[in-house]
Design a protein around this motif. Structure first.
Motif, PDB file in Angstrom:
ATOM      1  N   LEU A  73       0.784  -1.238   0.000  1.00  0.00           N
ATOM      2  CA  LEU A  73       0.000   0.000   0.000  1.00  0.00           C
ATOM      3  C   LEU A  73       0.819   1.293   0.000  1.00  0.00           C
ATOM      4  O   LEU A  73       0.259   2.363   0.182  1.00  0.00           O
ATOM      5  CB  LEU A  73      -0.959  -0.009   1.193  1.00  0.00           C
ATOM      6  N   ALA A  74       2.137   1.211  -0.191  1.00  0.00           N
ATOM      7  CA  ALA A  74       2.897   2.468  -0.284  1.00  0.00           C
ATOM      8  C   ALA A  74       2.651   3.094  -1.660  1.00  0.00           C
ATOM      9  O   ALA A  74       2.188   2.421  -2.586  1.00  0.00           O
ATOM     10  CB  ALA A  74       4.382   2.203  -0.072  1.00  0.00           C
ATOM     11  N   SER A  75       2.949   4.376  -1.778  1.00  0.00           N
ATOM     12  CA  SER A  75       2.808   5.037  -3.080  1.00  0.00           C
ATOM     13  C   SER A  75       4.037   4.742  -3.937  1.00  0.00           C
ATOM     14  O   SER A  75       5.169   4.914  -3.494  1.00  0.00           O
ATOM     15  CB  SER A  75       2.685   6.552  -2.868  1.00  0.00           C
ATOM     16  N   GLY A  76       3.793   4.305  -5.171  1.00  0.00           N
ATOM     17  CA  GLY A  76       4.917   4.034  -6.079  1.00  0.00           C
ATOM     18  C   GLY A  76       5.608   5.314  -6.500  1.00  0.00           C
ATOM     19  O   GLY A  76       6.791   5.312  -6.850  1.00  0.00           O
ATOM     20  N   LEU A  77       4.875   6.427  -6.453  1.00  0.00           N
ATOM     21  CA  LEU A  77       5.427   7.708  -6.923  1.00  0.00           C
ATOM     22  C   LEU A  77       6.315   8.362  -5.881  1.00  0.00           C
ATOM     23  O   LEU A  77       7.390   8.857  -6.190  1.00  0.00           O
ATOM     24  CB  LEU A  77       4.260   8.648  -7.267  1.00  0.00           C
ATOM     25  N   THR A  78       5.851   8.351  -4.617  1.00  0.00           N
ATOM     26  CA  THR A  78       6.589   9.091  -3.584  1.00  0.00           C
ATOM     27  C   THR A  78       7.286   8.180  -2.572  1.00  0.00           C
ATOM     28  O   THR A  78       8.155   8.632  -1.843  1.00  0.00           O
ATOM     29  CB  THR A  78       5.633  10.006  -2.779  1.00  0.00           C
ATOM     30  N   GLY A  79       6.840   6.919  -2.489  1.00  0.00           N
ATOM     31  CA  GLY A  79       7.405   6.016  -1.477  1.00  0.00           C
ATOM     32  C   GLY A  79       6.774   6.211  -0.111  1.00  0.00           C
ATOM     33  O   GLY A  79       7.095   5.494   0.834  1.00  0.00           O
ATOM     34  N   GLU A  80       5.842   7.158  -0.006  1.00  0.00           N
ATOM     35  CA  GLU A  80       5.162   7.385   1.277  1.00  0.00           C
ATOM     36  C   GLU A  80       4.354   6.134   1.646  1.00  0.00           C
ATOM     37  O   GLU A  80       3.637   5.587   0.812  1.00  0.00           O
ATOM     38  CB  GLU A  80       4.209   8.581   1.113  1.00  0.00           C
ATOM     39  N   GLY A  81       4.474   5.683   2.907  1.00  0.00           N
ATOM     40  CA  GLY A  81       3.747   4.467   3.263  1.00  0.00           C
ATOM     41  C   GLY A  81       3.172   4.477   4.666  1.00  0.00           C
ATOM     42  O   GLY A  81       2.378   3.607   5.011  1.00  0.00           O
ATOM     43  N   ILE A  82       3.562   5.454   5.482  1.00  0.00           N
ATOM     44  CA  ILE A  82       3.097   5.433   6.876  1.00  0.00           C
ATOM     45  C   ILE A  82       1.596   5.764   6.943  1.00  0.00           C
ATOM     46  O   ILE A  82       0.834   5.111   7.655  1.00  0.00           O
ATOM     47  CB  ILE A  82       3.940   6.380   7.757  1.00  0.00           C
ATOM     48  N   TYR A  83       1.188   6.745   6.162  1.00  0.00           N
ATOM     49  CA  TYR A  83      -0.241   7.114   6.153  1.00  0.00           C
ATOM     50  C   TYR A  83      -1.109   5.910   5.759  1.00  0.00           C
ATOM     51  O   TYR A  83      -2.085   5.560   6.432  1.00  0.00           O
ATOM     52  CB  TYR A  83      -0.446   8.291   5.188  1.00  0.00           C
ATOM     53  N   GLN A  84      -0.704   5.252   4.663  1.00  0.00           N
ATOM     54  CA  GLN A  84      -1.460   4.097   4.180  1.00  0.00           C
ATOM     55  C   GLN A  84      -1.450   2.971   5.222  1.00  0.00           C
ATOM     56  O   GLN A  84      -2.432   2.247   5.376  1.00  0.00           O
ATOM     57  CB  GLN A  84      -0.847   3.594   2.871  1.00  0.00           C
ATOM     58  N   ALA A  85      -0.316   2.842   5.939  1.00  0.00           N
ATOM     59  CA  ALA A  85      -0.226   1.795   6.979  1.00  0.00           C
ATOM     60  C   ALA A  85      -1.236   2.078   8.094  1.00  0.00           C
ATOM     61  O   ALA A  85      -1.942   1.179   8.557  1.00  0.00           O
ATOM     62  CB  ALA A  85       1.194   1.750   7.540  1.00  0.00           C
ATOM     63  N   LEU A  86      -1.323   3.339   8.500  1.00  0.00           N
ATOM     64  CA  LEU A  86      -2.245   3.706   9.592  1.00  0.00           C
ATOM     65  C   LEU A  86      -3.699   3.493   9.167  1.00  0.00           C
ATOM     66  O   LEU A  86      -4.491   2.880   9.885  1.00  0.00           O
ATOM     67  CB  LEU A  86      -2.036   5.174   9.996  1.00  0.00           C
ATOM     68  N   VAL A  87      -4.030   3.988   7.969  1.00  0.00           N
ATOM     69  CA  VAL A  87      -5.430   3.883   7.523  1.00  0.00           C
ATOM     70  C   VAL A  87      -5.830   2.422   7.333  1.00  0.00           C
ATOM     71  O   VAL A  87      -6.910   2.002   7.757  1.00  0.00           O
ATOM     72  CB  VAL A  87      -5.644   4.690   6.210  1.00  0.00           C
ATOM     73  N   SER A  88      -4.947   1.629   6.739  1.00  0.00           N
ATOM     74  CA  SER A  88      -5.322   0.223   6.501  1.00  0.00           C
ATOM     75  C   SER A  88      -5.380  -0.546   7.814  1.00  0.00           C
ATOM     76  O   SER A  88      -6.204  -1.457   7.973  1.00  0.00           O
ATOM     77  CB  SER A  88      -4.378  -0.443   5.503  1.00  0.00           C
ATOM     78  N   GLY A  89      -4.530  -0.184   8.785  1.00  0.00           N
ATOM     79  CA  GLY A  89      -4.589  -0.818  10.105  1.00  0.00           C
ATOM     80  C   GLY A  89      -5.933  -0.560  10.746  1.00  0.00           C
ATOM     81  O   GLY A  89      -6.578  -1.464  11.300  1.00  0.00           O
ATOM     82  N   GLU A  90      -6.385   0.684  10.625  1.00  0.00           N
ATOM     83  CA  GLU A  90      -7.683   1.050  11.202  1.00  0.00           C
ATOM     84  C   GLU A  90      -8.819   0.345  10.443  1.00  0.00           C
ATOM     85  O   GLU A  90      -9.792  -0.111  11.045  1.00  0.00           O
ATOM     86  CB  GLU A  90      -7.826   2.576  11.100  1.00  0.00           C
ATOM     87  N   ALA A  91      -8.646   0.223   9.130  1.00  0.00           N
ATOM     88  CA  ALA A  91      -9.689  -0.416   8.308  1.00  0.00           C
ATOM     89  C   ALA A  91      -9.847  -1.890   8.686  1.00  0.00           C
ATOM     90  O   ALA A  91     -10.972  -2.393   8.803  1.00  0.00           O
ATOM     91  CB  ALA A  91      -9.332  -0.287   6.829  1.00  0.00           C
ATOM     92  N   ALA A  92      -8.735  -2.579   8.902  1.00  0.00           N
ATOM     93  CA  ALA A  92      -8.817  -4.004   9.265  1.00  0.00           C
ATOM     94  C   ALA A  92      -9.510  -4.146  10.623  1.00  0.00           C
ATOM     95  O   ALA A  92     -10.351  -5.039  10.818  1.00  0.00           O
ATOM     96  CB  ALA A  92      -7.421  -4.622   9.304  1.00  0.00           C
ATOM     97  N   ALA A  93      -9.179  -3.234  11.553  1.00  0.00           N
ATOM     98  CA  ALA A  93      -9.832  -3.278  12.872  1.00  0.00           C
ATOM     99  C   ALA A  93     -11.338  -3.073  12.716  1.00  0.00           C
ATOM    100  O   ALA A  93     -12.148  -3.779  13.329  1.00  0.00           O
ATOM    101  CB  ALA A  93      -9.224  -2.215  13.788  1.00  0.00           C
ATOM    102  N   THR A  94     -11.725  -2.129  11.872  1.00  0.00           N
ATOM    103  CA  THR A  94     -13.152  -1.854  11.649  1.00  0.00           C
ATOM    104  C   THR A  94     -13.858  -3.092  11.119  1.00  0.00           C
ATOM    105  O   THR A  94     -14.944  -3.460  11.584  1.00  0.00           O
ATOM    106  CB  THR A  94     -13.315  -0.684  10.633  1.00  0.00           C
ATOM    107  N   ARG A  95     -13.253  -3.767  10.147  1.00  0.00           N
ATOM    108  CA  ARG A  95     -13.902  -4.956   9.555  1.00  0.00           C
ATOM    109  C   ARG A  95     -13.986  -6.103  10.569  1.00  0.00           C
ATOM    110  O   ARG A  95     -14.965  -6.837  10.596  1.00  0.00           O
ATOM    111  CB  ARG A  95     -13.125  -5.420   8.321  1.00  0.00           C
ATOM    112  N   ILE A  96     -12.951  -6.249  11.405  1.00  0.00           N
ATOM    113  CA  ILE A  96     -12.978  -7.331  12.412  1.00  0.00           C
ATOM    114  C   ILE A  96     -14.074  -7.053  13.439  1.00  0.00           C
ATOM    115  O   ILE A  96     -14.813  -7.945  13.842  1.00  0.00           O
ATOM    116  CB  ILE A  96     -11.594  -7.481  13.087  1.00  0.00           C
TER     117      ILE A  96
END
Ligand SMILES: Cc1cc2nc3c(=O)[nH]c(=O)nc-3n(C[C@H](O)[C@H](O)[C@H](O)COP(=O)(O)OP(=O)(O)OC[C@H]3O[C@@H](n4cnc5c(N)ncnc54)[C@H](O)[C@@H]3O)c2cc1C
Length: 342
Positions: free
Chosen positions: A259-282
């Motif tokens: 889930l990191a951005s291929g353009l910028t390499g940014e990945g912490i934001y995506q890590a936080l949001v997806s972590g929260e998303a998995a918790a929501t689904r569980i």
């Protein structure tokens, strides 16, 4: 045999944030981390405003808050000053320790020095000899994810990155350099920390060989006058090969999901949001998770732009120069782009 409702593999930002969001709901949660020390990760340590809005880090943890950016292409240089910070820098080890402390305060168990080596349909096996039964399994184990391998998902789109930590006690510098001669479709970054700058670059090795990337990067460092004689060199891949995240009862989050951005390499934001998303689904079942949709859209736009840059060959510098020219003459556009990235 040990039994947990949720086993999270990896105590990076994705796994720790996910655990934080699952806490307090009566579930038995275990985080397994292969390293002895949480948080050690090759990273430029740059957080955007949206990261800070999710993390709410205490000021003492933030090394630099940058209000000024410098963007540079082969023809132009553009300085901008903003009212709110556009970049915060942190030490990844301190970030990891702080996030781990927050989840431990909520009663979640973290087992360090414990690598998951094998997974089957209801258990994980560790290199310390444990067999742990899971009901939900979260792959938060980054670019080399064992959980992703268990799901039979390959990783083909990777950014090869390299950076120097250069001792520095001058003015903090936050710079983005876009110049195809040195960085092909990617860019060079300068991020300010306390007493050092992180100066790095990278690219997808399918298009430029790592040896060529490094050779050009060193030419650029020399041209910029950076002294690397006392610097520390680091290198690590970033995965932007996204192939899904919700394989209920297994979830992939952060870079394990590509889930990191291929353009910028940014990945912490995506890590936080997806972590929260998995918790929501569980916790709530198959509910919509709009923040996750936004992240997927954000990544799609950036990855599509990267494709254009890769295909544009000799016109790459013309594109970089055109974009910077537009940003220089159009303040509204510049602010919109900055808001998008920060
Ligand atoms: C050079 C470089 C610079 C970067 N700069 C930035 C930046 O400035 N800003 C930004 O937003 N992003 C940046 N990134 C990307 C960012 O570091 C990652 O996207 C982010 O750390 C992903 O978080 P994560 O929790 O998914 O994975 P990670 O942070 O990689 O955490 C995964 C964890 O899982 C553990 N683990 C792995 N395998 C196992 C196993 N089998 N068993 C148990 N534990 C395991 C690892 O030890 C690790 O602690 C950069 C990356 C690189 C390489």
């Amino acid at each position: 045999m040990e039994k947990y409702d949720v086993v999270i593999v990896g105590a990076g930002p994705a796994g720790l944030h996910c655990a934080d969001k699952l806490a307090g709901n009566g579930m038995k949660i275990l985080i397994l981390e292969k390293k002895e020390v949480i948080g050690e990760k090759v990273c430029a340590g740059g957080l955007t405003r949206k990261d800070q809005e999710m993390l709410l880090l205490p000021d003492a943890l933030i090394e630099q808050k940058m209000y000024v950016t410098m963007l540079r292409t082969s023809l132009f240089r553009s300085f901008s000053r903003y009212e709110k910070p556009v970049l915060y820098t942190i030490d990844r080890r301190k970030l990891g320790q702080w996030m781990a402390g927050e989840v431990q305060k909520k009663g979640i168990e973290i087992r360090t020095g414990t690598k998951v080596v094998k997974i089957d349909d209801d258990k994980v096996y560790t290199d310390t000899g444990s067999e742990i039964v899971w009901r939900f399994l979260i792959g938060a184990d980054g670019v080399t994810s064992v959980v992703r391998r268990y799901l039979n998902l390959p990783v083909e789109k990777r950014i090869f990155t390299f950076q120097y930590r250069i001792p520095w006690d001058g003015e903090p510098r936050f710079e983005i350099h876009m110049n195809a001669r040195f960085f092909h479709s990617w860019y060079g970054w300068v991020f300010p920390h306390n007493h050092y700058l992180v100066v790095g670059s990278g690219g997808d090795a399918r298009y430029v060989s790592p040896a060529k990337m490094k050779e050009r990067f060193h030419k650029w460092l020399e041209k910029q006058g950076f002294d690397i004689s006392k610097a520390t060199y680091e290198s690590y891949p970033i995965s932007y090969d996204y192939r899904g995240w919700d394989f209920n009862p297994v979830f992939l989050i952060g870079e394990a999901a590509g889930l990191a951005s291929g353009l910028t390499g940014e990945g912490i934001y995506q890590a936080l949001v997806s972590g929260e998303a998995a918790a929501t689904r569980i916790l709530n079942g198959r509910v919509p998770v709009p923040e996750m949709e936004r992240v997927l859209r954000y990544n799609r736009i950036q990855n599509n732009f990267l494709k254009v840059l890769i295909k544009s060959g000799p016109f790459r510098n013309a594109i970089f120069n055109f974009i910077l020219f537009l940003l220089k003459i159009n303040n509204r556009l510049k602010n919109r782009v900055t808001e998008g990235f920060s």
